[in-house]
Design a protein around this motif. Sequence first.
Motif, PDB file in Angstrom:
ATOM      1  N   UNK A  15       5.361  -5.903  25.134  1.00 50.22           N
ATOM      2  CA  UNK A  15       4.322  -4.908  24.881  1.00 50.22           C
ATOM      3  C   UNK A  15       4.815  -3.515  25.255  1.00 50.22           C
ATOM      4  N   UNK A  16       5.498  -3.402  26.376  1.00 49.78           N
ATOM      5  CA  UNK A  16       6.006  -2.095  26.803  1.00 49.78           C
ATOM      6  C   UNK A  16       7.004  -1.539  25.782  1.00 49.78           C
ATOM      7  N   UNK A  17       7.845  -2.382  25.221  1.00 50.81           N
ATOM      8  CA  UNK A  17       8.795  -1.929  24.186  1.00 50.81           C
ATOM      9  C   UNK A  17       8.063  -1.436  22.941  1.00 50.81           C
ATOM     10  N   UNK A  18       7.011  -2.155  22.551  1.00 50.95           N
ATOM     11  CA  UNK A  18       6.232  -1.703  21.392  1.00 50.95           C
ATOM     12  C   UNK A  18       5.550  -0.365  21.677  1.00 50.95           C
ATOM     13  N   UNK A  19       5.042  -0.200  22.890  1.00 50.09           N
ATOM     14  CA  UNK A  19       4.415   1.072  23.250  1.00 50.09           C
ATOM     15  C   UNK A  19       5.455   2.189  23.329  1.00 50.09           C
ATOM     16  N   UNK A  20       6.633   1.890  23.869  1.00 48.61           N
ATOM     17  CA  UNK A  20       7.699   2.896  23.956  1.00 48.61           C
ATOM     18  C   UNK A  20       8.092   3.418  22.579  1.00 48.61           C
ATOM     19  N   UNK A  21       8.153   2.527  21.591  1.00 48.64           N
ATOM     20  CA  UNK A  21       8.573   2.965  20.255  1.00 48.64           C
ATOM     21  C   UNK A  21       7.524   3.851  19.596  1.00 48.64           C
ATOM     22  N   UNK A  22       6.316   3.911  20.170  1.00 43.55           N
ATOM     23  CA  UNK A  22       5.253   4.760  19.628  1.00 43.55           C
ATOM     24  C   UNK A  22       5.301   6.186  20.176  1.00 43.55           C
ATOM     25  N   UNK A  23       5.968   6.361  21.310  1.00 44.52           N
ATOM     26  CA  UNK A  23       6.017   7.676  21.936  1.00 44.52           C
ATOM     27  C   UNK A  23       6.721   8.686  21.016  1.00 44.52           C
ATOM     28  N   UNK A  24       6.118   9.832  20.874  1.00 43.43           N
ATOM     29  CA  UNK A  24       6.714  10.889  20.067  1.00 43.43           C
ATOM     30  C   UNK A  24       6.391  10.804  18.583  1.00 43.43           C
ATOM     31  N   UNK A  25       5.731   9.754  18.154  1.00 44.28           N
ATOM     32  CA  UNK A  25       5.342   9.661  16.741  1.00 44.28           C
ATOM     33  C   UNK A  25       4.078  10.494  16.507  1.00 44.28           C
ATOM     34  N   UNK A  26       3.901  11.004  15.313  1.00 45.06           N
ATOM     35  CA  UNK A  26       2.707  11.813  15.059  1.00 45.06           C
ATOM     36  C   UNK A  26       1.403  11.008  15.125  1.00 45.06           C
ATOM     37  N   UNK A  27       1.478   9.709  14.863  1.00 48.35           N
ATOM     38  CA  UNK A  27       0.292   8.853  14.965  1.00 48.35           C
ATOM     39  C   UNK A  27       0.758   7.419  15.232  1.00 48.35           C
ATOM     40  N   UNK A  28      -0.131   6.589  15.746  1.00 42.24           N
ATOM     41  CA  UNK A  28       0.255   5.208  16.056  1.00 42.24           C
ATOM     42  C   UNK A  28       0.675   4.436  14.804  1.00 42.24           C
ATOM     43  N   UNK A  29       1.603   3.508  14.997  1.00 42.37           N
ATOM     44  CA  UNK A  29       2.039   2.664  13.888  1.00 42.37           C
ATOM     45  C   UNK A  29       1.955   1.180  14.218  1.00 42.37           C
ATOM     46  N   UNK A  30       1.533   0.828  15.446  1.00 39.73           N
ATOM     47  CA  UNK A  30       1.379  -0.570  15.849  1.00 39.73           C
ATOM     48  C   UNK A  30      -0.037  -0.738  16.406  1.00 39.73           C
ATOM     49  N   UNK A  31      -0.703  -1.825  15.972  1.00 42.06           N
ATOM     50  CA  UNK A  31      -2.136  -1.957  16.219  1.00 42.06           C
ATOM     51  C   UNK A  31      -2.528  -3.359  16.673  1.00 42.06           C
ATOM     52  N   UNK A  32      -3.613  -3.406  17.448  1.00 44.90           N
ATOM     53  CA  UNK A  32      -4.321  -4.656  17.727  1.00 44.90           C
ATOM     54  C   UNK A  32      -5.323  -4.846  16.591  1.00 44.90           C
ATOM     55  N   UNK A  33      -5.397  -6.060  16.077  1.00 46.40           N
ATOM     56  CA  UNK A  33      -6.343  -6.374  15.005  1.00 46.40           C
ATOM     57  C   UNK A  33      -7.598  -6.978  15.614  1.00 46.40           C
ATOM     58  N   UNK A  34      -8.720  -6.494  15.186  1.00 45.53           N
ATOM     59  CA  UNK A  34      -9.989  -7.021  15.685  1.00 45.53           C
ATOM     60  C   UNK A  34     -10.910  -7.298  14.506  1.00 45.53           C
ATOM     61  N   UNK A  35     -11.661  -8.352  14.662  1.00 44.82           N
ATOM     62  CA  UNK A  35     -12.742  -8.684  13.734  1.00 44.82           C
ATOM     63  C   UNK A  35     -14.003  -8.599  14.585  1.00 44.82           C
ATOM     64  N   UNK A  36     -14.750  -7.528  14.416  1.00 44.79           N
ATOM     65  CA  UNK A  36     -15.791  -7.221  15.381  1.00 44.79           C
ATOM     66  C   UNK A  36     -15.100  -6.886  16.697  1.00 44.79           C
ATOM     67  N   UNK A  37     -15.533  -7.492  17.788  1.00 43.29           N
ATOM     68  CA  UNK A  37     -14.890  -7.266  19.087  1.00 43.29           C
ATOM     69  C   UNK A  37     -13.772  -8.266  19.353  1.00 43.29           C
ATOM     70  N   UNK A  38     -13.636  -9.276  18.506  1.00 43.72           N
ATOM     71  CA  UNK A  38     -12.689 -10.366  18.746  1.00 43.72           C
ATOM     72  C   UNK A  38     -11.262  -9.988  18.346  1.00 43.72           C
ATOM     73  N   UNK A  39     -10.327 -10.189  19.260  1.00 44.50           N
ATOM     74  CA  UNK A  39      -8.909  -9.986  18.990  1.00 44.50           C
ATOM     75  C   UNK A  39      -8.448 -11.051  18.007  1.00 44.50           C
TER      76      UNK A  39
END
Length: 115
Positions: free
Chosen positions: A46-70
Amino acid sequence: MTPLLTLEPLSRDDLPEAAALWADSAVIRWTNIAAPCTAAEAADRLERLLDCQRGLPSPTVFALREGAAFRGLAGCPPVDTAAGTYGLFYQLLPACWGRGMGLAAAAEALRRLER
């Protein structure tokens, strides 16, 4: 009918759900993860995925939810930002397979990358 999904930027708060996803041998069979993740390995991933997001203009990796459910994860992590090259992945809980969620998640992740 395609389920209504929301894509939320991945965060550290998603660790418990991501860890359960990455510990599932049925899920990781279709990924580059060699073996089910321990809690520490999931935190690292998870930390590696978050690190690769730093400095990007917008997020590119997401948690998927259906309602509140992961339901899983999806995104376009950068491969070479200077060249504008991104990957594409989605990982869903097995209970969600065969419902069109993978296609919907991939399409939305790509749409957000185009912004």
